[in-house]
Design a protein around this motif. Structure first.
Motif, PDB file in Angstrom:
ATOM      1  N   ASN A 118      39.241  36.157  56.044  1.00 38.04           N
ATOM      2  CA  ASN A 118      38.909  37.789  55.525  1.00 38.04           C
ATOM      3  C   ASN A 118      39.949  38.105  54.917  1.00 38.04           C
ATOM      4  N   ILE A 119      39.931  39.253  53.817  1.00 37.40           N
ATOM      5  CA  ILE A 119      40.922  39.855  53.113  1.00 37.40           C
ATOM      6  C   ILE A 119      42.034  40.306  54.095  1.00 37.40           C
ATOM      7  N   THR A 120      41.456  40.704  55.527  1.00 36.26           N
ATOM      8  CA  THR A 120      42.428  41.593  56.597  1.00 36.26           C
ATOM      9  C   THR A 120      43.113  40.514  57.023  1.00 36.26           C
ATOM     10  N   ALA A 121      43.157  39.410  56.930  1.00 39.61           N
ATOM     11  CA  ALA A 121      44.390  38.081  57.291  1.00 39.61           C
ATOM     12  C   ALA A 121      45.411  38.169  56.344  1.00 39.61           C
ATOM     13  N   MET A 122      45.431  39.037  55.272  1.00 42.21           N
ATOM     14  CA  MET A 122      46.557  38.826  54.317  1.00 42.21           C
ATOM     15  C   MET A 122      47.243  40.241  54.597  1.00 42.21           C
ATOM     16  N   ASP A 123      48.585  40.120  54.192  1.00 43.84           N
ATOM     17  CA  ASP A 123      49.500  41.406  54.187  1.00 43.84           C
ATOM     18  C   ASP A 123      49.252  41.961  52.559  1.00 43.84           C
ATOM     19  N   THR A 124      48.180  42.929  52.490  1.00 43.92           N
ATOM     20  CA  THR A 124      48.061  43.484  51.177  1.00 43.92           C
ATOM     21  C   THR A 124      49.146  44.418  50.644  1.00 43.92           C
ATOM     22  N   SER A 125      50.031  44.432  51.248  1.00 50.92           N
ATOM     23  CA  SER A 125      51.162  45.412  50.815  1.00 50.92           C
ATOM     24  C   SER A 125      51.863  44.450  49.659  1.00 50.92           C
ATOM     25  N   ARG A 126      51.732  43.199  49.839  1.00 52.84           N
ATOM     26  CA  ARG A 126      52.492  42.196  48.997  1.00 52.84           C
ATOM     27  C   ARG A 126      51.843  41.854  47.619  1.00 52.84           C
ATOM     28  N   LEU A 127      50.524  42.321  47.604  1.00 56.24           N
ATOM     29  CA  LEU A 127      49.760  42.139  46.241  1.00 56.24           C
ATOM     30  C   LEU A 127      50.180  43.184  45.247  1.00 56.24           C
ATOM     31  N   LYS A 128      50.077  42.997  44.121  1.00 55.33           N
ATOM     32  CA  LYS A 128      50.094  43.835  42.841  1.00 55.33           C
ATOM     33  C   LYS A 128      48.751  44.837  42.804  1.00 55.33           C
ATOM     34  N   ARG A 129      48.976  45.796  42.123  1.00 54.91           N
ATOM     35  CA  ARG A 129      47.894  46.702  41.944  1.00 54.91           C
ATOM     36  C   ARG A 129      47.400  46.199  40.614  1.00 54.91           C
ATOM     37  N   ASP A 150      31.678  35.976  31.002  1.00 51.72           N
ATOM     38  CA  ASP A 150      31.677  37.003  32.031  1.00 51.72           C
ATOM     39  C   ASP A 150      32.354  37.983  31.564  1.00 51.72           C
ATOM     40  N   ASN A 151      31.743  38.839  31.262  1.00 48.62           N
ATOM     41  CA  ASN A 151      32.213  40.348  30.747  1.00 48.62           C
ATOM     42  C   ASN A 151      31.999  41.510  31.650  1.00 48.62           C
ATOM     43  N   GLU A 152      31.352  41.204  32.781  1.00 47.41           N
ATOM     44  CA  GLU A 152      31.234  42.394  34.023  1.00 47.41           C
ATOM     45  C   GLU A 152      32.514  42.900  34.459  1.00 47.41           C
ATOM     46  N   GLY A 153      33.452  41.967  34.526  1.00 44.86           N
ATOM     47  CA  GLY A 153      34.780  42.409  35.028  1.00 44.86           C
ATOM     48  C   GLY A 153      35.841  42.915  33.913  1.00 44.86           C
ATOM     49  N   LEU A 154      35.153  43.109  32.540  1.00 45.50           N
ATOM     50  CA  LEU A 154      36.331  43.432  31.677  1.00 45.50           C
ATOM     51  C   LEU A 154      35.772  44.976  31.045  1.00 45.50           C
ATOM     52  N   GLU A 155      36.668  45.472  30.422  1.00 45.04           N
ATOM     53  CA  GLU A 155      36.724  46.758  29.970  1.00 45.04           C
ATOM     54  C   GLU A 155      37.103  46.569  28.556  1.00 45.04           C
ATOM     55  N   ASN A 156      36.611  47.096  27.478  1.00 44.38           N
ATOM     56  CA  ASN A 156      37.114  47.176  26.215  1.00 44.38           C
ATOM     57  C   ASN A 156      36.806  48.432  25.431  1.00 44.38           C
ATOM     58  N   THR A 157      37.674  49.403  25.676  1.00 43.20           N
ATOM     59  CA  THR A 157      37.552  50.678  25.236  1.00 43.20           C
ATOM     60  C   THR A 157      38.295  51.019  23.881  1.00 43.20           C
ATOM     61  N   THR A 158      39.511  49.895  23.872  1.00 42.19           N
ATOM     62  CA  THR A 158      40.328  50.211  22.463  1.00 42.19           C
ATOM     63  C   THR A 158      40.121  48.850  21.559  1.00 42.19           C
ATOM     64  N   GLY A 159      38.978  48.286  21.667  1.00 49.24           N
ATOM     65  CA  GLY A 159      38.743  46.876  20.863  1.00 49.24           C
ATOM     66  C   GLY A 159      39.418  45.641  21.351  1.00 49.24           C
ATOM     67  N   LEU A 160      40.378  45.726  22.395  1.00 54.42           N
ATOM     68  CA  LEU A 160      40.978  44.451  23.152  1.00 54.42           C
ATOM     69  C   LEU A 160      40.699  44.815  24.664  1.00 54.42           C
ATOM     70  N   PRO A 161      40.324  43.625  25.064  1.00 57.64           N
ATOM     71  CA  PRO A 161      39.612  43.478  26.555  1.00 57.64           C
ATOM     72  C   PRO A 161      40.702  43.483  27.305  1.00 57.64           C
ATOM     73  N   VAL A 162      40.451  44.155  28.602  1.00 61.77           N
ATOM     74  CA  VAL A 162      41.307  44.075  29.820  1.00 61.77           C
ATOM     75  C   VAL A 162      40.505  44.102  30.885  1.00 61.77           C
ATOM     76  N   GLY A 163      41.158  43.470  32.013  1.00 60.79           N
ATOM     77  CA  GLY A 163      40.272  43.382  33.219  1.00 60.79           C
ATOM     78  C   GLY A 163      40.121  44.836  33.787  1.00 60.79           C
ATOM     79  N   ARG A 164      38.993  44.981  34.381  1.00 60.48           N
ATOM     80  CA  ARG A 164      38.500  46.232  34.917  1.00 60.48           C
ATOM     81  C   ARG A 164      38.937  46.290  36.471  1.00 60.48           C
ATOM     82  N   CYS A 165      39.425  47.481  36.632  1.00 57.81           N
ATOM     83  CA  CYS A 165      40.411  47.691  37.889  1.00 57.81           C
ATOM     84  C   CYS A 165      39.257  48.749  38.404  1.00 57.81           C
ATOM     85  N   PHE A 166      38.922  48.187  39.845  1.00 58.30           N
ATOM     86  CA  PHE A 166      37.777  49.021  40.555  1.00 58.30           C
ATOM     87  C   PHE A 166      38.510  49.807  41.618  1.00 58.30           C
ATOM     88  N   GLN A 167      39.595  50.675  41.359  1.00 57.28           N
ATOM     89  CA  GLN A 167      40.186  51.618  42.377  1.00 57.28           C
ATOM     90  C   GLN A 167      40.339  52.928  41.903  1.00 57.28           C
TER      91      GLN A 167
END
Length: 167
Positions: A118-129, A150-167
């Protein structure tokens, strides 16, 4: 004198450090300019296969300070997920689930998560945002989209795709 301080945790960070960029580990602002001073002179064991576009960008944009590839270390490395034999066998013998096959991860049909911590087994403070990761590199996300469709995890507001951050 040799100083072992390392330019960062990823191969592209080393590319930018070798070119003389001031902040080579900051994905959205590497600190590169036409008047850079080089402080990092050597990088060993760069896993360059997935970072060709970053290498090409540096060679094109900063030819005066762009790093040189001096060859291999004598072996080829591969990047992949590692699953122990025990975990693979447990999934296969209990429900015929082949975890080494990507289609086994379709959660509409199976529940592969029960074979992982489970994700709770990880020290999430070591993960990057999310916005500090390679998901913000346009070329990487374009390649991801071209390979997966797969484009559901991407955003493209400037004409260049980036990963969507769900935070």
């Amino acid at each position: 004198d040799v100083v072992d301080k390392g330019p960062g945790p990823a191969t592209p960070d080393a590319f930018y450090a070798l070119a003389g960029c001031e902040t080579p580990t900051v994905i959205n602002g590497r600190g590169c300019s036409d008047s850079m001073s080089i402080y990092s002179h050597l990088s060993l064991e760069g896993w360059t296969t997935g970072y060709q576009s970053s290498w090409d960008d540096i060679q094109r944009d900063y030819p005066a300070t762009a790093p040189l590839n001096l060859g291999t270390m004598g072996y080829v490395g591969r990047v992949s997920a590692f699953l122990t034999t025990e975990v693979q066998q447990e999934a296969y013998y209990s429900e015929g689930l082949t975890l080494e096959y990507y289609r086994s991860y379709n959660v509409s049909w199976t529940n592969p998560s029960k074979y992982f911590d489970n994700i709770t087994a990880m020290d999430t403070s070591r993960l990057k945002r999310c916005n500090e990761t390679r998901s913000q590199v346009h070329a990487a996300m374009q390649q991801y989209w071209e390979v997966t469709g797969d484009n559901e995890g991407l955003e493209n507001t400037t004409g260049l795709p980036v990963g969507r951050c769900f935070q």
